[in-house]
Write a protein that holds these residues in place. Sequence first.
Motif, mmCIF file in Angstrom:
data_model
loop_
_atom_site.group_PDB
_atom_site.id
_atom_site.type_symbol
_atom_site.label_atom_id
_atom_site.label_comp_id
_atom_site.label_asym_id
_atom_site.label_seq_id
_atom_site.Cartn_x
_atom_site.Cartn_y
_atom_site.Cartn_z
ATOM 1 N N LEU A 1 9.388 3.699 2.280
ATOM 2 C CA LEU A 1 8.264 2.884 2.728
ATOM 3 C C LEU A 1 7.896 1.847 1.675
ATOM 4 O O LEU A 1 7.896 2.149 0.480
ATOM 5 C CB LEU A 1 7.040 3.764 3.000
ATOM 6 C CG LEU A 1 7.219 4.905 3.991
ATOM 7 C CD1 LEU A 1 5.948 5.734 4.078
ATOM 8 C CD2 LEU A 1 7.612 4.377 5.354
ATOM 9 N N GLU A 2 7.588 0.641 2.112
ATOM 10 C CA GLU A 2 7.065 -0.417 1.253
ATOM 11 C C GLU A 2 5.636 -0.659 1.706
ATOM 12 O O GLU A 2 5.404 -1.242 2.758
ATOM 13 C CB GLU A 2 7.909 -1.676 1.396
ATOM 14 C CG GLU A 2 9.364 -1.464 1.023
ATOM 15 C CD GLU A 2 10.248 -2.635 1.400
ATOM 16 O OE1 GLU A 2 9.732 -3.711 1.758
ATOM 17 O OE2 GLU A 2 11.476 -2.455 1.351
ATOM 18 N N GLY B 1 2.475 -1.706 5.535
ATOM 19 C CA GLY B 1 3.699 -2.428 5.241
ATOM 20 C C GLY B 1 4.822 -2.068 6.172
ATOM 21 O O GLY B 1 4.624 -1.966 7.382
ATOM 22 N N HIS B 2 5.993 -1.830 5.581
ATOM 23 C CA HIS B 2 7.213 -1.681 6.366
ATOM 24 C C HIS B 2 8.007 -0.461 5.943
ATOM 25 O O HIS B 2 7.924 0.000 4.814
ATOM 26 C CB HIS B 2 8.093 -2.924 6.196
ATOM 27 C CG HIS B 2 7.377 -4.186 6.552
ATOM 28 N ND1 HIS B 2 7.188 -4.589 7.845
ATOM 29 C CD2 HIS B 2 6.762 -5.108 5.788
ATOM 30 C CE1 HIS B 2 6.497 -5.721 7.859
ATOM 31 N NE2 HIS B 2 6.232 -6.049 6.613
ATOM 32 N N GLY C 1 13.589 -1.423 8.684
ATOM 33 C CA GLY C 1 12.913 -1.859 9.905
ATOM 34 C C GLY C 1 11.842 -0.906 10.369
ATOM 35 O O GLY C 1 12.001 0.309 10.281
ATOM 36 N N GLY C 2 10.732 -1.437 10.829
ATOM 37 C CA GLY C 2 9.609 -0.650 11.313
ATOM 38 C C GLY C 2 8.357 -0.916 10.505
ATOM 39 O O GLY C 2 8.412 -1.453 9.405
ATOM 40 N N THR C 3 7.213 -0.557 11.055
ATOM 41 C CA THR C 3 5.938 -0.754 10.386
ATOM 42 C C THR C 3 5.375 0.584 9.941
ATOM 43 O O THR C 3 5.763 1.634 10.446
ATOM 44 C CB THR C 3 4.924 -1.444 11.319
ATOM 45 O OG1 THR C 3 4.739 -0.624 12.473
ATOM 46 C CG2 THR C 3 5.392 -2.824 11.743
ATOM 47 N N PHE D 1 4.094 5.639 11.105
ATOM 48 C CA PHE D 1 5.192 4.735 10.795
ATOM 49 C C PHE D 1 6.162 4.728 11.962
ATOM 50 O O PHE D 1 6.231 5.674 12.739
ATOM 51 C CB PHE D 1 5.896 5.090 9.475
ATOM 52 C CG PHE D 1 6.642 6.391 9.483
ATOM 53 C CD1 PHE D 1 7.995 6.428 9.772
ATOM 54 C CD2 PHE D 1 5.995 7.576 9.167
ATOM 55 C CE1 PHE D 1 8.684 7.629 9.769
ATOM 56 C CE2 PHE D 1 6.685 8.779 9.157
ATOM 57 C CZ PHE D 1 8.035 8.805 9.463
ATOM 58 N N GLU E 1 -4.661 -3.599 11.139
ATOM 59 C CA GLU E 1 -3.205 -3.731 10.994
ATOM 60 C C GLU E 1 -2.515 -3.773 12.349
ATOM 61 O O GLU E 1 -1.568 -4.531 12.555
ATOM 62 C CB GLU E 1 -2.648 -2.601 10.132
ATOM 63 C CG GLU E 1 -2.914 -2.786 8.671
ATOM 64 C CD GLU E 1 -2.346 -4.087 8.131
ATOM 65 O OE1 GLU E 1 -1.166 -4.423 8.415
ATOM 66 O OE2 GLU E 1 -3.089 -4.794 7.433
ATOM 67 N N ARG F 1 -0.536 -7.060 13.697
ATOM 68 C CA ARG F 1 0.862 -6.941 14.107
ATOM 69 C C ARG F 1 1.069 -7.366 15.559
ATOM 70 O O ARG F 1 2.011 -8.080 15.888
ATOM 71 C CB ARG F 1 1.309 -5.490 13.925
ATOM 72 C CG ARG F 1 2.748 -5.226 14.338
ATOM 73 C CD ARG F 1 3.030 -3.746 14.466
ATOM 74 N NE ARG F 1 2.323 -3.217 15.631
ATOM 75 C CZ ARG F 1 1.945 -1.950 15.759
ATOM 76 N NH1 ARG F 1 2.180 -1.082 14.809
ATOM 77 N NH2 ARG F 1 1.314 -1.545 16.851
#
Length: 187
Positions: free
Chosen positions: A8-9, A43-44, A48-50, A64, A171, A175
């Motif tokens: 995760l970022e 973040g992400h 790929g993905g949130t 996530f 968020e 998005r």
Amino acid sequence: PAQPTAGLELPPGSALDPGPRAHVVEADGSVAWMEPKARCFAGHVAGGGTAFLGLTERGMQGYFQAGGELYFLSSRAGKPGRATMVHSSRLGELDLGPCGVVEPTASLRDGGASLDDGADIGDGTILRAVSGPSLRTANVFIEADNVFRGRFASNQECIDYSALLITAASEIYRRDIGTQLRNPDGY
């Protein structure tokens, strides 16, 4: 057995003004100002993905998306550093449209002056026009009445949960529809 992992970022984020304070009216009528202690990160997922994670003194909450699948995280009080992860299918039906709304999408032509030919807007559904990046801000006010406040062990827990909730909602709105929520100081 091997446990699934996800990188995760998650930079810090908040829907609250810097240095926020909540206006608390005590049972005796006195007024106190309290700062939320919740910390939120959005973040992400690597690949790929949130993702969103909210931390309070008593636990963590988040979600996530990875590999097209949605997961939720939640900890219980008294279990520091531990959380339960559950696939969204275990929680009932899920509408994956933006903010729970599924609508057709049309592109704008001529710099946004008109819809492309073939766009059908006569059936009453929402038609989202994709025209480029923009971000709107909506100021919101949160009030916790005695019933809502009673769900928590303290004013601090109530404020922290409210801060986490509004930031998570912000968020999702950012998005899905390009709108961020902002909770000004004192609210």
